[in-house]
Design a protein around this motif. Structure first.
Motif, PDB file in Angstrom:
ATOM      1  N   HIS A 183       9.623  58.011 -44.998  1.00 14.37           N
ATOM      2  CA  HIS A 183      10.885  58.581 -44.607  1.00 14.37           C
ATOM      3  C   HIS A 183      11.393  57.821 -43.484  1.00 14.37           C
ATOM      4  O   HIS A 183      11.690  58.448 -42.625  1.00 14.37           O
ATOM      5  CB  HIS A 183      11.147  59.953 -44.502  1.00 14.37           C
ATOM      6  N   SER A 184      11.534  56.397 -43.696  1.00 16.80           N
ATOM      7  CA  SER A 184      11.729  55.817 -42.489  1.00 16.80           C
ATOM      8  C   SER A 184      13.405  55.376 -42.311  1.00 16.80           C
ATOM      9  O   SER A 184      14.130  55.607 -43.154  1.00 16.80           O
ATOM     10  CB  SER A 184      11.113  54.224 -42.435  1.00 16.80           C
ATOM     11  N   MET A 185      13.866  55.068 -41.251  1.00 18.87           N
ATOM     12  CA  MET A 185      15.681  54.766 -40.984  1.00 18.87           C
ATOM     13  C   MET A 185      15.755  53.733 -41.862  1.00 18.87           C
ATOM     14  O   MET A 185      16.721  53.672 -42.592  1.00 18.87           O
ATOM     15  CB  MET A 185      15.730  54.340 -39.303  1.00 18.87           C
TER      16      MET A 185
ATOM     17  N   THR B 125      15.982  54.856 -45.414  1.00 18.48           N
ATOM     18  CA  THR B 125      17.145  55.790 -45.506  1.00 18.48           C
ATOM     19  C   THR B 125      18.475  55.111 -45.400  1.00 18.48           C
ATOM     20  O   THR B 125      19.409  55.353 -46.353  1.00 18.48           O
ATOM     21  CB  THR B 125      17.165  56.988 -44.296  1.00 18.48           C
ATOM     22  N   VAL B 126      18.802  54.161 -44.686  1.00 24.31           N
ATOM     23  CA  VAL B 126      20.176  53.276 -44.605  1.00 24.31           C
ATOM     24  C   VAL B 126      20.218  52.696 -45.774  1.00 24.31           C
ATOM     25  O   VAL B 126      21.210  52.623 -46.310  1.00 24.31           O
ATOM     26  CB  VAL B 126      20.011  52.949 -43.050  1.00 24.31           C
TER      27      VAL B 126
ATOM     28  N   ARG C  33      21.147  54.141 -49.003  1.00 27.95           N
ATOM     29  CA  ARG C  33      22.633  54.551 -49.031  1.00 27.95           C
ATOM     30  C   ARG C  33      23.516  53.385 -49.152  1.00 27.95           C
ATOM     31  O   ARG C  33      24.824  53.651 -49.478  1.00 27.95           O
ATOM     32  CB  ARG C  33      22.932  55.375 -47.955  1.00 27.95           C
ATOM     33  N   LEU C  34      23.238  52.223 -49.152  1.00 28.93           N
ATOM     34  CA  LEU C  34      24.159  51.238 -49.117  1.00 28.93           C
ATOM     35  C   LEU C  34      23.868  50.382 -50.109  1.00 28.93           C
ATOM     36  O   LEU C  34      24.474  49.143 -50.363  1.00 28.93           O
ATOM     37  CB  LEU C  34      23.717  50.259 -47.652  1.00 28.93           C
TER      38      LEU C  34
ATOM     39  N   ASN D  85      19.788  61.172 -54.639  1.00 26.90           N
ATOM     40  CA  ASN D  85      18.933  62.258 -54.300  1.00 26.90           C
ATOM     41  C   ASN D  85      19.100  63.325 -55.261  1.00 26.90           C
ATOM     42  O   ASN D  85      20.221  63.618 -55.713  1.00 26.90           O
ATOM     43  CB  ASN D  85      19.052  62.516 -52.889  1.00 26.90           C
ATOM     44  N   ASP D  86      18.116  64.251 -55.430  1.00 25.42           N
ATOM     45  CA  ASP D  86      18.476  65.495 -56.245  1.00 25.42           C
ATOM     46  C   ASP D  86      17.361  66.388 -55.881  1.00 25.42           C
ATOM     47  O   ASP D  86      16.184  66.315 -55.883  1.00 25.42           O
ATOM     48  CB  ASP D  86      18.187  64.938 -57.894  1.00 25.42           C
ATOM     49  N   GLN D  87      18.046  67.738 -55.690  1.00 25.44           N
ATOM     50  CA  GLN D  87      17.018  68.854 -55.417  1.00 25.44           C
ATOM     51  C   GLN D  87      16.354  69.376 -56.442  1.00 25.44           C
ATOM     52  O   GLN D  87      15.386  70.065 -56.201  1.00 25.44           O
ATOM     53  CB  GLN D  87      17.760  69.904 -54.443  1.00 25.44           C
TER      54      GLN D  87
ATOM     55  N   GLU E 206      18.162  58.010 -52.342  1.00 26.94           N
ATOM     56  CA  GLU E 206      18.835  57.781 -51.576  1.00 26.94           C
ATOM     57  C   GLU E 206      18.981  58.810 -50.513  1.00 26.94           C
ATOM     58  O   GLU E 206      19.066  60.174 -50.733  1.00 26.94           O
ATOM     59  CB  GLU E 206      20.599  57.965 -52.235  1.00 26.94           C
ATOM     60  N   GLY E 207      19.052  58.399 -49.231  1.00 27.52           N
ATOM     61  CA  GLY E 207      19.068  59.180 -47.906  1.00 27.52           C
ATOM     62  C   GLY E 207      17.919  60.113 -47.836  1.00 27.52           C
ATOM     63  O   GLY E 207      17.848  61.054 -46.981  1.00 27.52           O
ATOM     64  N   HIS E 208      16.826  59.328 -48.721  1.00 25.42           N
ATOM     65  CA  HIS E 208      15.588  60.381 -48.626  1.00 25.42           C
ATOM     66  C   HIS E 208      14.130  59.547 -48.358  1.00 25.42           C
ATOM     67  O   HIS E 208      13.207  60.318 -47.662  1.00 25.42           O
ATOM     68  CB  HIS E 208      15.723  60.963 -49.958  1.00 25.42           C
TER      69      HIS E 208
END
Lengths: 202, 202, 202, 202
Positions: free
Chosen positions: B97-99, B102-103, B106-107, B140-142, B167-169
């Motif tokens: 779960h790195s920066m 994650t970034v 999202r892009l 992402n999906d819970q 995404e974001g995860h």
């Protein structure tokens, strides 16, 4: 937890934060609740990566004053004690001073909205990345009682956030235990670093 | 390998990832295959830089359920077990779960194409920097079964990637052994960091 | 220096580079001259942060072939031995694989000019920040003899640089001793990171 | 403090700065005042992360010359001794060589104004984030007496800054004790890193 255990947990937290560069130049301060009346707080101006049991003192949650003769608590004690006073579930308050917190706090008007992060779930009561974490940003102020009043007013209006930023100054966050609060620092620092990159690359 | 050896290798991997900032705030989870039916998986919510042998449990590869009474595996167990179930050669699955993961997740719409990297050769069957690594990015999906179905559908359509992003995860990658998979995490994290800089500077 | 001392110095260099993230995923390779005919080189595919004396073998400077039955040197041996063969003063060659070297090598046509750096003085014969260090960038090529020929042709035309980049692949630099060469890696990695930021901020 | 204590404090400072990447490739140099006439200074070209008591020598504050037969002080001795000579309260001078200091010094004409930082309070006499720290940037010059004259002229005109930058070369700062000066390095490096990001993201 006994006082020594709490102090040891805060010493360990300081070592970790120092290794990440989040507590430069004796900035930052840490506290933990001892009971309904008292909290343990870092003494002003100590190196946060090399804290010893001698670097803490007991303060009154009601007044923010030192309970130890001749020992001065951090200038920002009130920002810790106001949280213990207002919310019995809070057992620890950590203030860190990272580059991303400092830079973003200077680029954000009013509040920072953290959206779309799985890591939002690091906070109690957050069960989905679809939640938005609203992080208020307060203007920096050397008059701590006035700054504490600003924080109180915001919470009265908007409810308890998971943390807040002070402009050019850093991050405050809290939790039920020291471990929980260290996790909250990690989660917020991570999301702040992501936000910096999203603003630049996105 | 015996269970204790596999657990020790995952403990070591967690220490390394933590030192790099890739497993913040008890995020991420790790697993290794025990045999055709069972895998060893990290227990939910543990500090990934300080794992002990007690922080793992055995799960069924077929069902993803815990094989140990009263112990809950990570919420994302199914994302591990689906890979063991579909591909017998997979001996380890690591989620970090790195920066940068994650970034970039999202892009990026659909999939990230990693091209021109010598380090692509860190993956089996890749013999030249001229290969393109296609890293799908899933929303992402819970609802993990639904997310697992998305992953399965993508693999059915496009074949097995070397890893994927949520995404974001963060990142999922895998390999024959724990060592191979740690190398895959390093290689992908490296290329993701390069991509971030290429987007900014390039 | 004896073989064991040279191996120990390279093991130590690998530990340092790993701590900086300059040798990810078993990339990179290191060598040191044993005498006029032989050099000590890292075995292919080993973890560069955890090298042991067993991770080196002796190769012929003239042919680049292994002098140890059944042990394969790194694919890039020729890029090391060509330097020992052409320049008797070279005692060590280090290849690292950092993010800045990878990114800048992809953004630079022909050669990178490093100008205005005090740290240029880390290299022998450089006495002022006013010198320009010219770092050629070669297209990556899985055909190592062909790539080695490119390097030789460039040096024949322009003279010996202090190091060179391979596109998407990393940095080669060298020196009289292992310590000198580690210092050259540090100096070049530092200037490459500065260049990345200058391109973004400048 | 005795000479050995001062040397140990500087050795420790070097270890910390090396862990942060602020003293690459044997750059940088450190000193501490012994008495009115003499200062202890790092010997030229040593690894600043692995200093030993043997890596220091005594120099004359008046002349900058070595007081030990056959041992050469750093080329930049005069930049240290001029500060001890002009200001009796200065007990330590630290020169570091970080990426942010190097990059910003190349992007700044004349002087860098650091404004709005809580961490400005790390410096004696600064009691509010509303103060501005003015950090002059001097052109790099291999002629150290000429560069020292530039520094003197600036201080005569503007008064003592908390530190200064040399273009493409790094940071000088000072304080009453080694601990104070390490704190000043941390505070300035932090603000320089923030400035880099503010210029990019802001």
């Amino acid at each position: 937890m006994m006082q020594t255990e709490l102090a040891n947990a805060l010493v360990e937290a300081g070592r970790f934060f120092f290794s990440r560069g989040w507590v430069p130049a004796t900035s930052s301060n840490f506290s933990a609740r001892l009971d309904d009346e008292r909290a343990l707080l870092t003494v002003s101006g100590r190196h946060k990566g090399r804290l010893s049991s001698d670097d803490f003192l007991r303060v009154s949650i009601e007044s923010g004053f030192s309970l130890e003769v001749g020992r001065r608590p951090s200038a920002e004690t009130l920002l810790h004690t106001q949280l213990y006073a207002r919310e019995p579930a809070i057992g620890c308050v950590l203030h860190t001073h990272s580059m991303p917190a400092t830079v973003l706090s200077r680029l954000t008007e009013g509040a920072l909205a953290l959206e779309g992060y799985e890591l939002a779930k690091a906070f109690p009561g957050v069960s989905t990345h679809e939640s938005t974490l609203t992080i208020p940003v307060f203007a920096n102020d050397q008059d701590i009682p006035r700054l504490a009043a600003e924080v109180d007013a915001w919470i009265n209006r908007h409810g308890m956030p998971v943390g807040y930023l002070i402009e050019g100054h850093g991050l405050y966050t809290w939790g039920a235990t020291v471990d929980d609060t260290v996790r909250h620092v990690e989660a917020l620092e991570f999301m702040l670093e992501c936000e910096l990159w999203l603003r630049r690359v996105g």
